[in-house]
Design a protein around this motif. Sequence first.
Motif, mmCIF file in Angstrom:
data_model
loop_
_atom_site.group_PDB
_atom_site.id
_atom_site.type_symbol
_atom_site.label_atom_id
_atom_site.label_comp_id
_atom_site.label_asym_id
_atom_site.label_seq_id
_atom_site.Cartn_x
_atom_site.Cartn_y
_atom_site.Cartn_z
ATOM 1 N N VAL A 1 0.807 -1.419 0.158
ATOM 2 C CA VAL A 1 0.093 0.196 0.047
ATOM 3 C C VAL A 1 0.920 1.179 0.042
ATOM 4 C CG1 VAL A 1 -0.327 -0.057 2.438
ATOM 5 C CG2 VAL A 1 -1.621 1.085 1.036
ATOM 6 N N THR A 2 0.527 2.220 -0.641
ATOM 7 C CA THR A 2 1.321 3.401 -0.973
ATOM 8 C C THR A 2 0.260 4.428 -0.304
ATOM 9 O OG1 THR A 2 2.192 2.740 -3.030
ATOM 10 C CG2 THR A 2 2.150 5.215 -2.358
ATOM 11 N N TYR A 3 0.880 5.226 1.151
ATOM 12 C CA TYR A 3 0.189 6.279 1.443
ATOM 13 C C TYR A 3 0.634 7.639 1.139
ATOM 14 C CZ TYR A 3 -0.398 2.508 5.052
ATOM 15 O OH TYR A 3 -0.460 1.152 5.269
ATOM 16 N N GLY A 4 -0.282 8.791 1.162
ATOM 17 C CA GLY A 4 0.006 9.958 1.051
ATOM 18 C C GLY A 4 -0.567 10.778 2.409
ATOM 19 N N LEU A 5 0.779 11.503 2.752
ATOM 20 C CA LEU A 5 0.713 12.320 3.803
ATOM 21 C C LEU A 5 0.781 13.635 3.843
ATOM 22 C CD1 LEU A 5 2.506 9.400 4.467
ATOM 23 C CD2 LEU A 5 1.426 9.799 6.704
ATOM 24 N N SER A 6 0.344 14.214 4.607
ATOM 25 C CA SER A 6 0.657 15.886 4.933
ATOM 26 C C SER A 6 0.853 16.212 6.177
ATOM 27 C CB SER A 6 -0.061 16.747 4.095
ATOM 28 O OG SER A 6 -0.042 16.783 2.799
ATOM 29 N N VAL A 7 1.885 17.123 6.664
ATOM 30 C CA VAL A 7 2.030 17.335 7.889
ATOM 31 C C VAL A 7 1.722 18.862 7.980
ATOM 32 C CG1 VAL A 7 3.650 17.791 9.938
ATOM 33 C CG2 VAL A 7 3.961 15.715 8.479
ATOM 34 N N PHE A 8 0.873 19.329 8.985
ATOM 35 C CA PHE A 8 0.427 20.490 9.229
ATOM 36 C C PHE A 8 0.690 20.994 10.674
ATOM 37 C CE2 PHE A 8 -2.602 18.554 6.196
ATOM 38 C CZ PHE A 8 -2.382 19.503 5.101
ATOM 39 N N ALA A 9 1.094 22.218 10.913
ATOM 40 C CA ALA A 9 1.520 22.614 12.401
ATOM 41 C C ALA A 9 0.808 23.719 12.765
ATOM 42 C CB ALA A 9 3.168 22.815 12.091
ATOM 43 N N GLY A 10 0.717 23.807 14.109
ATOM 44 C CA GLY A 10 0.212 25.026 14.813
ATOM 45 C C GLY A 10 -1.240 25.189 14.601
ATOM 46 N N GLU A 11 -1.707 26.347 15.380
ATOM 47 C CA GLU A 11 -3.163 26.646 15.590
ATOM 48 C C GLU A 11 -3.649 26.815 14.115
ATOM 49 O OE1 GLU A 11 -4.161 29.326 18.390
ATOM 50 O OE2 GLU A 11 -2.972 28.674 19.983
ATOM 51 N N SER A 12 -2.886 27.379 13.247
ATOM 52 C CA SER A 12 -3.270 27.762 11.982
ATOM 53 C C SER A 12 -3.490 26.581 10.982
ATOM 54 C CB SER A 12 -2.361 28.923 11.293
ATOM 55 O OG SER A 12 -1.077 28.191 11.134
ATOM 56 N N LYS A 13 -2.714 25.593 11.493
ATOM 57 C CA LYS A 13 -2.665 24.132 10.739
ATOM 58 C C LYS A 13 -2.224 24.385 9.215
ATOM 59 C CE LYS A 13 -6.255 21.672 13.166
ATOM 60 N NZ LYS A 13 -6.920 22.495 13.929
ATOM 61 N N ARG A 14 -0.810 25.191 9.227
ATOM 62 C CA ARG A 14 -0.235 25.605 7.929
ATOM 63 C C ARG A 14 0.627 24.088 7.650
ATOM 64 N NH1 ARG A 14 2.396 26.680 12.101
ATOM 65 N NH2 ARG A 14 4.774 26.597 11.985
ATOM 66 N N ARG A 15 0.568 24.005 6.317
ATOM 67 C CA ARG A 15 1.193 22.681 5.830
ATOM 68 C C ARG A 15 2.619 22.926 5.740
ATOM 69 N NH1 ARG A 15 0.910 20.626 -0.161
ATOM 70 N NH2 ARG A 15 0.959 18.460 0.160
ATOM 71 N N VAL A 16 3.296 22.037 6.319
ATOM 72 C CA VAL A 16 4.643 22.137 6.428
ATOM 73 C C VAL A 16 5.556 21.053 5.691
ATOM 74 C CG1 VAL A 16 4.571 23.681 8.636
ATOM 75 C CG2 VAL A 16 4.912 21.074 8.792
ATOM 76 N N ALA A 17 5.026 20.102 5.328
ATOM 77 C CA ALA A 17 5.617 19.013 4.630
ATOM 78 C C ALA A 17 4.576 18.110 3.969
ATOM 79 C CB ALA A 17 6.499 18.153 5.692
ATOM 80 N N HIS A 18 4.947 17.127 3.126
ATOM 81 C CA HIS A 18 4.097 16.195 2.550
ATOM 82 C C HIS A 18 5.337 15.269 1.836
ATOM 83 C CE1 HIS A 18 4.797 17.334 -1.776
ATOM 84 N NE2 HIS A 18 5.108 18.296 -1.242
ATOM 85 N N GLY A 19 4.518 13.884 1.866
ATOM 86 C CA GLY A 19 5.272 12.878 1.239
ATOM 87 C C GLY A 19 4.633 11.487 1.000
#
Length: 145
Positions: A95-113
């Motif tokens: 299985v191949t997963y797609g992920l995104s990482v969001f940070a802080g109260e604003s949930k800004r996107r900081v990484a994906h992979g």
Amino acid sequence: MTDITPTLSDYPYNVVIATRWQDNDAYGHINNVVYYGFFDTAVNRFLIEEGGLDIHKSQSVAYVVSSQCQYIAPAAYPEDIYVGLRVIKIGRSSVTYGLSVFAGESKRRVAHGQFVHVFVDRKSDKAIPIPVKIKSALESICDVL
């Protein structure tokens, strides 16, 4: 991935992870290797909670065979991390997963992979078909953006 920038709500499964002081590096932001831990935590929490994987007793185990991460912006302790998870592709044993990482109260996107698991028999260490219950759970988050 399309030309849109996804938000956390674009991912059918997500988890919140508290950062730790030790996650920061000498530059004052979360070290790049910690993001792979975020990916691993989100995926395995999903497999355990939604797919019924018993990491200690299941006949099958999931091995990471490939992973990648692109960094967009820094995050730092004590920000909470939100990891969005979806399935990109389901094969016979992988299985191949797609992920995104969001940070802080604003949930800004900081990484994906992406993160790829292959399911293997715990005793023989040979690839096996994805267990039925896990495959059903994976299909429930198979959502192309």
